[in-house]
Write a protein that holds these residues in place. Structure first.
Motif, short mmCIF file in Angstrom:
data_model
loop_
_atom_site.label_atom_id
_atom_site.label_comp_id
_atom_site.label_asym_id
_atom_site.label_seq_id
_atom_site.Cartn_x
_atom_site.Cartn_y
_atom_site.Cartn_z
N GLY A 127 0.82 -1.21 0.00
CA GLY A 127 0.00 0.00 0.00
C GLY A 127 0.86 1.26 0.00
N LEU A 128 1.95 1.23 0.78
CA LEU A 128 2.86 2.38 0.84
C LEU A 128 3.51 2.63 -0.52
N LEU A 129 3.96 1.59 -1.18
CA LEU A 129 4.61 1.75 -2.49
C LEU A 129 3.65 2.31 -3.53
N ILE A 130 2.40 1.83 -3.50
CA ILE A 130 1.40 2.36 -4.44
C ILE A 130 1.17 3.85 -4.19
N TYR A 131 1.08 4.21 -2.91
CA TYR A 131 0.88 5.63 -2.56
C TYR A 131 2.06 6.48 -3.01
N VAL A 132 3.29 5.99 -2.79
CA VAL A 132 4.49 6.74 -3.18
C VAL A 132 4.53 6.95 -4.69
N VAL A 133 4.17 5.92 -5.46
CA VAL A 133 4.15 6.05 -6.93
C VAL A 133 3.13 7.10 -7.36
N ILE A 134 1.95 7.06 -6.76
CA ILE A 134 0.91 8.04 -7.11
C ILE A 134 1.38 9.45 -6.78
N MET A 135 1.98 9.63 -5.60
CA MET A 135 2.46 10.96 -5.22
C MET A 135 3.59 11.43 -6.14
N ALA A 136 4.46 10.50 -6.55
CA ALA A 136 5.54 10.87 -7.47
C ALA A 136 4.97 11.37 -8.80
N LEU A 137 3.91 10.73 -9.27
CA LEU A 137 3.28 11.17 -10.53
C LEU A 137 2.62 12.54 -10.37
N MET A 191 3.80 14.86 -8.41
CA MET A 191 4.81 15.86 -8.05
C MET A 191 5.87 16.11 -9.12
N PHE A 192 6.38 15.06 -9.75
CA PHE A 192 7.63 15.21 -10.49
C PHE A 192 7.55 15.45 -11.99
N PRO A 193 6.54 14.98 -12.72
CA PRO A 193 6.49 15.35 -14.15
C PRO A 193 6.42 16.87 -14.34
N GLU A 194 6.82 17.34 -15.50
CA GLU A 194 6.94 18.78 -15.76
C GLU A 194 5.66 19.54 -15.44
N ASN A 195 4.51 19.01 -15.85
CA ASN A 195 3.23 19.68 -15.61
C ASN A 195 2.38 18.93 -14.59
N ALA A 196 3.04 18.39 -13.58
CA ALA A 196 2.34 17.62 -12.55
C ALA A 196 1.34 18.48 -11.80
N VAL A 197 0.36 17.82 -11.21
CA VAL A 197 -0.75 18.49 -10.52
C VAL A 197 -0.25 19.42 -9.42
N PHE A 198 0.77 18.98 -8.66
CA PHE A 198 1.23 19.75 -7.51
C PHE A 198 2.25 20.83 -7.86
N ARG A 199 2.62 20.92 -9.11
CA ARG A 199 3.54 21.98 -9.52
C ARG A 199 2.76 23.25 -9.84
N ALA A 200 3.32 24.39 -9.48
CA ALA A 200 2.69 25.68 -9.75
C ALA A 200 3.73 26.62 -10.33
N GLY A 252 1.35 21.74 1.27
CA GLY A 252 0.67 20.47 1.02
C GLY A 252 1.38 19.25 1.53
N LEU A 253 2.62 19.41 1.96
CA LEU A 253 3.41 18.25 2.35
C LEU A 253 2.87 17.56 3.61
N ILE A 254 2.36 18.33 4.56
CA ILE A 254 1.90 17.73 5.82
C ILE A 254 0.69 16.82 5.60
N PRO A 255 -0.35 17.23 4.84
CA PRO A 255 -1.40 16.26 4.52
C PRO A 255 -0.85 15.04 3.79
N GLY A 256 0.19 15.25 2.97
CA GLY A 256 0.82 14.11 2.30
C GLY A 256 1.46 13.16 3.29
N ILE A 257 2.07 13.72 4.35
CA ILE A 257 2.67 12.89 5.39
C ILE A 257 1.58 12.17 6.19
N LEU A 258 0.45 12.85 6.42
CA LEU A 258 -0.68 12.20 7.09
C LEU A 258 -1.03 10.90 6.37
N LEU A 259 -1.20 10.98 5.05
CA LEU A 259 -1.56 9.79 4.26
C LEU A 259 -0.42 8.78 4.20
N LEU A 260 0.83 9.27 4.26
CA LEU A 260 1.99 8.38 4.22
C LEU A 260 1.97 7.39 5.37
#
Length: 514
Positions: A272-282, A284-293, A310-318
């Motif tokens: 479950g953790l690995l799936i969550y990390v992959v989703i968060m990476a998608l 965050m990291f692509p050029e036009n990712a959702v979390f990029r501004a 936004g990182l703290i809610p991300g840690i909550l889910l982590l």
């Protein structure tokens, strides 16, 4: 020689025990913050009457600012004390961070995920290698801004406790890495562009045609990471843990073997953790990712807003997601009521922190509103500018001045916004590169984070500590962290001396001299 070493060790231990005794004879930390607040209120009245305004160039605001002490005892001051009390508390930086993250951390702890994971990791492990791991993890955690305070510090205590070592030694090692080593890392964090931006504003305001990159301190900070890990390990093993003695608190580690059901729970939680990390990476990291501004200053799509907000809610889910999966697998979480009970249990443990945070927030707010920290910083900067030192002696004294001023003004960026316009051009004209000035400031600023109550997360660490030792207080924490602070400041300064003598660049395109 052996007797001399034992004598020195006893003297150090006796001094630290004295600091602890004196500190713990003081009132409860919450009441101590009340007393400190009263002292600030009185000091603000005295300085406002007899002090003189200070003028400095604020690199953040890009304008010259004149500041006088604001009295908290006149009509406006007393109105501020009453009118701001609620917002001081609700706006206290660590409050939301800690409470939100603890919802997820609490689930992982309540279900037993932490205990099972640590038992699995520590099975047949050498307990002594844990110290460098904890210190290093603390240093590296600052790429995630303040997350290390609420994740790495309590886990450091748990790791030591599970390994049969003193939990407070683990807490101290982690706190030293997270906060004392805040300006060291192998990677770039949010602090690098923040401080470099202020430096660039100071250069621009003084008419110096130079722009630093956020990587300008990188080489020095990489080496600093390994130096502080070694120093932090030595201080933990040879000073702090020996001074703490045998642990006699209520915490008893669960040393029963990991069962087959727990192993299954750990496996499912990891998936479950690995799936969550992959989703968060998608996200965050692509050029036009959702979390990029869009960053207006650079015109690039960046993660700055997410990392700051936004990182703290991300840690909550982590922690929540693997904790929930583990709890469901072993049968501890059967219904949504159990999940809420886990979160409620975490919040119940935060009751003492809420009380402490209320009074700590008032003290920090009063000190800021009174402008005493700004006045001390500007006065100290003017003193250093007036004594006429150059070269290496100037850099060394600048480090110690920054360390001293950090005891009175916690924010690294706010302090640098005051100091940079004074020291960056001054040291530039004396032949020192602005990247060198900036990294010297960062050394002093980080080293004393762990011994000043003005540091926002100081109250949080006290609460984490009291989980393992109910009788501990500010004296215990300061006596534990003082050796780290002194050792980090000394070793980091020695590293700077060696660096300058060897003529090494501070970072890419950032030599020592101009």
């Amino acid at each position: 020689m052996k007797n001399e070493k034992q004598k020195n060790s006893q003297e150090i231990g006796g001094f630290l025990k004295g600091v602890e005794r004196i500190g713990n004879k003081l009132p409860h930390p919450a009441i101590l913050f009340v007393i400190l607040s009263v002292i600030v209120i009185i000091a603000s009245e005295i300085v406002s009457r007899v002090g003189h305004p200070v003028t400095y160039y604020d690199a953040k605001a890009a304008e010259e600012v004149t500041v006088s002490a604001f009295s908290l005892l006149n009509k406006e001051g007393l109105s501020y004390i009453f009118n701001s009390a609620t917002t001081n508390f609700t706006g206290f930086a660590p409050l939301g961070t800690v409470l939100v993250a603890m919802l997820g951390v609490g689930v992982a702890e309540w279900t037993g995920l932490f205990d099972a994971t640590l038992k699995k990791l520590l099975l047949n492990a050498n307990a002594r290698i844990l110290t460098p791991i904890v210190v290093f993890a603390g240093i590296m955690s600052n790429i995630a801004s303040d997350a290390g305070y609420i994740v790495v510090v309590p886990i450091g205590a748990m790791i030591f406790g599970m390994a049969g070592r003193h939990p407070l030694a683990g807490l101290a090692a982690a706190f030293a890495g997270v906060s004392g080593g805040f300006s060291a890392n192998l990677l770039l964090g949010t602090t690098d562009p923040l401080l470099t931006g202020i430096t660039n504003e100071a250069l621009k305001a003084s008419g110096i045609d130079m722009v630093l990159a956020p990587t300008c301190n990188w080489y020095f900070l990489i080496v600093s990471t390994f130096v502080l890990t070694i120093v932090g390990t030595i201080i933990t093993d040879k000073v702090v843990e020996k001074n703490l003695g045998k642990y006699t608190g209520d915490y008893v580690p669960d040393n029963t073997p990991v069962s087959d059901l727990e192993n299954k729970g750990l496996r499912n939680a990891l998936i479950g953790l690995l799936i969550y990390v992959v989703i968060m990476a998608l996200l965050m990291f692509p050029e036009n990712a959702v979390f990029r501004a869009l960053d207006e200053a650079s015109g690039e799509m960046k993660l700055n807003n997410f990392l700051n907000n936004g990182l703290i809610p991300g840690i909550l889910l982590l922690f929540l997601i693997p904790g929930l999966i583990y709890g469901k697998t072993i049968g501890k979480i059967k219904t949504t009521h159990d999940l809420v009970s886990a979160m409620t249990s975490a919040m119940e443990s935060m009751g003492a922190y809420m009380v402490l945070a209320f009074f700590a927030s008032q003290f920090v707010a009063y000190f800021s509103e009174s402008k005493l920290g700004v006045i001390v910083s500007v006065t100290g900067a003017e003193f250093l500018q007036s004594i006429g030192l150059t070269g290496l002696p100037l850099v060394i004294l600048f480090i110690f001045i920054a360390a001293f001023l950090n005891l009175f003004m916690g924010s690294a960026s706010a302090k640098w916004a005051i100091m940079a316009p004074i020291f960056v051009p001054m040291m530039y004209r004396l032949g020192l590169h602005p990247a060198l000035t900036q990294v010297a400031y960062r050394i002093g600023d980080s080293s004393t984070n762990i011994i000043t109550p003005l540091m926002s997360y100081f109250a949080v660490i006290v609460v984490f500590m009291q989980k393992y030792d109910k009788d501990s207080g500010l004296g215990t924490l300061i006596s534990m962290m003082l050796p780290y602070s002194m050792a980090f400041l000394a070793s980091w300064t020695v590293l700077m001396i060696i660096w300058m003598l060897l003529g090494l660049p501070i970072g890419p395109g950032a030599p020592l001299y101009v």
